[in-house]
Design an enzyme around this catalytic site. Structure first.
Site, mmCIF file in Angstrom:
data_model
loop_
_atom_site.group_PDB
_atom_site.id
_atom_site.type_symbol
_atom_site.label_atom_id
_atom_site.label_comp_id
_atom_site.label_asym_id
_atom_site.label_seq_id
_atom_site.Cartn_x
_atom_site.Cartn_y
_atom_site.Cartn_z
ATOM 1 N N CYS A 67 5.685 -20.183 -38.595
ATOM 2 C CA CYS A 67 6.212 -19.847 -37.272
ATOM 3 C C CYS A 67 5.076 -19.510 -36.295
ATOM 4 O O CYS A 67 4.401 -18.499 -36.451
ATOM 5 C CB CYS A 67 7.179 -18.670 -37.442
ATOM 6 S SG CYS A 67 7.655 -17.850 -35.918
ATOM 7 N N CYS A 71 5.350 -16.188 -34.509
ATOM 8 C CA CYS A 71 5.094 -15.112 -35.484
ATOM 9 C C CYS A 71 3.589 -14.875 -35.610
ATOM 10 O O CYS A 71 3.131 -13.730 -35.658
ATOM 11 C CB CYS A 71 5.655 -15.470 -36.865
ATOM 12 S SG CYS A 71 7.439 -15.700 -36.913
#
Length: 110
Positions: free
Chosen positions: A33, A36
């Protein structure tokens, strides 16, 4: 290292989050991600600043699926602040250090 971001799992979630004597910011994330990964340096900077007042923890949603399911995490990154084992704040998506700090300070003052 003191004040570092702590890695937690489904197995350690209750002990580290639900039963924590201080509030806990849990970052639900995954390696793949991009947003993230943007939050990693932000959390690494903030963790020492809140030492003793707030625990900062990360849980990988690919390796641990019970906690994300239990708390209805549908998108990552999702950061949830728990106080006395209860969710008190939810932040979805990558946010700036200043925004995250403002939201954490508000939670800690309430």
């Amino acid at each position: 290292m003191a004040g570092a971001v702590q890695q937690i799992t489904d197995a350690t979630f209750e002990a580290e989050v639900t039963k924590s004597s201080i509030p806990v910011l849990v970052d639900f994330w995954a390696e793949w991600c991009g947003p993230c990964r943007l939050m990693i340096p932000v959390l690494d900077e903030l963790a020492p600043a809140y030492q003793g007042k707030l625990k900062v923890a990360k849980i990988n949603v690919d390796d641990n699926q019970d906690a994300p399911t239990r708390f209805g995490v549908m998108n990552i990154p999702t950061m949830i602040v728990f106080k006395s084992g209860q969710e008190v704040e939810r932040i979805i998506g990558a946010v700036s250090k200043a925004d995250l700090q403002r939201r954490l300070d508000r939670v800690l003052q309430s």
